[in-house]
Design a protein around this motif. Structure first.
Motif, PDB file in Angstrom:
ATOM      1  N   ALA A  85      40.058  37.286  41.402  1.00 19.28           N
ATOM      2  CA  ALA A  85      41.019  36.214  41.129  1.00 19.28           C
ATOM      3  C   ALA A  85      41.880  36.554  39.919  1.00 19.28           C
ATOM      4  N   HIS A  87      44.473  33.867  38.632  1.00 18.98           N
ATOM      5  CA  HIS A  87      44.840  32.641  37.918  1.00 18.98           C
ATOM      6  C   HIS A  87      44.731  31.461  38.890  1.00 18.98           C
ATOM      7  N   ARG A  88      45.082  30.293  38.412  1.00 23.61           N
ATOM      8  CA  ARG A  88      45.237  29.107  39.254  1.00 23.61           C
ATOM      9  C   ARG A  88      46.729  28.779  39.366  1.00 23.61           C
ATOM     10  N   ASN A  93      44.787  25.655  42.423  1.00 23.50           N
ATOM     11  CA  ASN A  93      44.065  26.486  43.387  1.00 23.50           C
ATOM     12  C   ASN A  93      43.890  27.909  42.871  1.00 23.50           C
ATOM     13  N   LEU A  94      42.738  28.487  43.130  1.00 19.72           N
ATOM     14  CA  LEU A  94      42.493  29.876  42.776  1.00 19.72           C
ATOM     15  C   LEU A  94      43.433  30.795  43.550  1.00 19.72           C
ATOM     16  N   SER A 123      32.281  33.377  41.926  1.00 20.71           N
ATOM     17  CA  SER A 123      32.866  32.499  40.929  1.00 20.71           C
ATOM     18  C   SER A 123      31.830  32.250  39.842  1.00 20.71           C
ATOM     19  N   ARG A 133      38.176  35.878  34.278  1.00 25.54           N
ATOM     20  CA  ARG A 133      39.013  35.314  35.327  1.00 25.54           C
ATOM     21  C   ARG A 133      38.695  33.816  35.418  1.00 25.54           C
ATOM     22  N   PRO A 134      39.480  33.004  36.112  1.00 24.91           N
ATOM     23  CA  PRO A 134      39.216  31.564  36.140  1.00 24.91           C
ATOM     24  C   PRO A 134      37.854  31.230  36.756  1.00 24.91           C
ATOM     25  N   SER A 136      34.825  28.114  37.806  1.00 25.37           N
ATOM     26  CA  SER A 136      34.871  26.920  38.650  1.00 25.37           C
ATOM     27  C   SER A 136      34.357  25.656  37.975  1.00 25.37           C
ATOM     28  N   HIS A 139      36.068  22.405  38.519  1.00 22.20           N
ATOM     29  CA  HIS A 139      36.912  22.623  39.702  1.00 22.20           C
ATOM     30  C   HIS A 139      36.050  22.792  40.959  1.00 22.20           C
ATOM     31  N   ASP A 143      37.459  24.236  44.493  1.00 22.36           N
ATOM     32  CA  ASP A 143      37.150  25.631  44.796  1.00 22.36           C
ATOM     33  C   ASP A 143      36.294  25.751  46.055  1.00 22.36           C
TER      34      ASP A 143
END
Length: 404
Positions: A85, A87-88, A93-94, A123, A133-134, A136, A139, A143
């Protein structure tokens, strides 16, 4: 390739034995998804490739699983680890890294499924993944829904950047979110064993890490096996202790050490996730990973994790591990952790067999039965850092295995 064909016949015989014994079907007691009745098998990108991943690489690994025959014997999950991943988006959203995954994860999932395989993703139960990285955290519902929309089959859920929130207050949120998607997604909790997840994760996930990350070193295998062993009673169909992914074939250990590693992971009912480059594996690596007789121990329908039952020798580095299998059989590992070869003895009382019971013994690495039958104990010579993996079978069942 003839040993694989021969071993396949043995697996069929083992299944026949189980059927003849009229065993009941197990029921999952983990996440409400019906998955993981036996430990998952597949491949994961992290151990060999780390962040150097791409959609082309993942497809090549899937192709290699199929062409090598490993997919046919159960290695069906193709799992993308961290770094997929970037970004969002504006809606939260991923978004997959456009450089590495230009076609997107749904495209890749469709390609993997077209090969008859399953796809896993990664994640974190924190605000960022371990590679920043982003994550969860907060989220979970969003996700989980996007993973389901991509037809994801497996989620590895890590523990970095968790804001100090107790895992019992973070991981259940993703379990609930996955259930709400109505898509069966295997839930692999990667909490590193910090808060004794075996005590609480069985109602949340299909498996849970019991240790820190594995390393391609002998001492790492030994240490992790001992830690995982203490939680054996908590594992069962639908919910497994996870001592981390396989290092077989990554080059840091000898053939004997990798064989011991694989043997103990099979006996412990660990998830069997290959961590090497399957496109370029050696014949020795393939020999270990494709041992369907050892895999049958791991995938046994009874679902009881084997454990350490005795230590021998002056340094107590000669060990016997054992666990029951379906059909009144017992899996036994004679594991030599010493720096020298020696005899190791499995006593019936230690491995859970009535003392006067005659048993026939199958050597799962030699793919043969030992001559005669045995009562009370069995002694075998085991090379340094090697392991004998055996099945003890009641003598009266020998006709099921073609023994006259």
């Amino acid at each position: 390739m003839w040993p694989l064909a021969m071993a396949t016949r043995i697996v069929i015989q083992l299944l026949l034995c189980a059927a003849l014994c009229c065993l009941p079907s197990p029921h999952a007691h983990g996440l409400n998804n019906g998955l993981g009745l036996t430990p998952p098998m597949g491949w994961n990108s992290w151990n060999f490739f780390g962040c150097k991943i791409s959609e082309q690489l993942i497809q090549e690994m899937a192709d290699a699983l199929v062409t090598s025959g490993l997919a046919d014997i159960g290695y069906t999950y193709v799992n993308i680890d961290d770094c997929w991943a970037s970004h969002r988006d504006n809606e939260g959203n991923l978004v997959a890294d456009k450089k590495s995954f230009p076609s997107g994860i749904k495209f890749l999932a469709d390609k993997i499924h077209a090969k008859g395989l399953k796809i896993g993703i990664y994640s974190d139960a924190g605000i960022l993944t371990c590679q920043r990285r982003p994550g969860s955290l907060y989220h979970e519902l969003q996700d989980a829904q996007i993973f389901a929309s991509w037809d994801i089959d497996y989620l590895k859920y890590d523990n970095c950047f968790n804001l100090g929130i107790q895992p019992q207050n973070r991981y259940p949120s993703m379990a609930v979110a996955l259930n709400k998607t109505n898509r069966p997604i295997y839930f692999s909790i990667c909490e590193w064993g910090q808060n004794d997840p075996a005590k609480w994760a069985g109602e949340i996930g299909n498996s849970w890490r019991t240790t820190d990350d594995i390393k391609d070193k002998w001492q790492s295998i030994v240490t992790i096996a001992d830690i995982n062993n203490q939680w054996a009673a908590y594992a069962g169909p639908g919910a497994w202790n996870d001592p981390d992914m396989l290092e077989v074939g990554n080059g840091g250990m000898t053939f004997n050490e990798y064989r011991a590693h694989f043997s103990i992971w099979c006996l412990m009912k660990a998830p069997l996730l290959i961590g090497c480059d399957v496109r370029n594996m050696t014949s020795e690596t393939f020999e270990i990973l494709s041992n369907v007789e050892a895999i049958a121990v791991n995938q046994d329908i009874l679902g009881v994790q084997g454990s350490k039952v005795s230590k021998q020798g002056s340094g107590e580095c000669l060990e016997v591990w054992a666990g029951p299998l379906s059909g009144s059989r017992v899996a036994v590992a004679l594991w030599n952790r010493c720096s020298y070869g020696n005899n190791i003895t499995a006593s019936w009382g230690d491995v859970g067999i009535v003392s006067d019971s005659p048993m026939i013994v199958r050597d799962l690495w030699e793919h043969r039965f030992l001559s005669g039958s045995f009562i009370g104990n069995l002694t075998m010579y085991v090379e340094s850092h090697d392991c004998k993996l055996l099945i003890f079978i009641p003598e009266e069942q020998k006709l099921y295995y073609g023994e006259q």
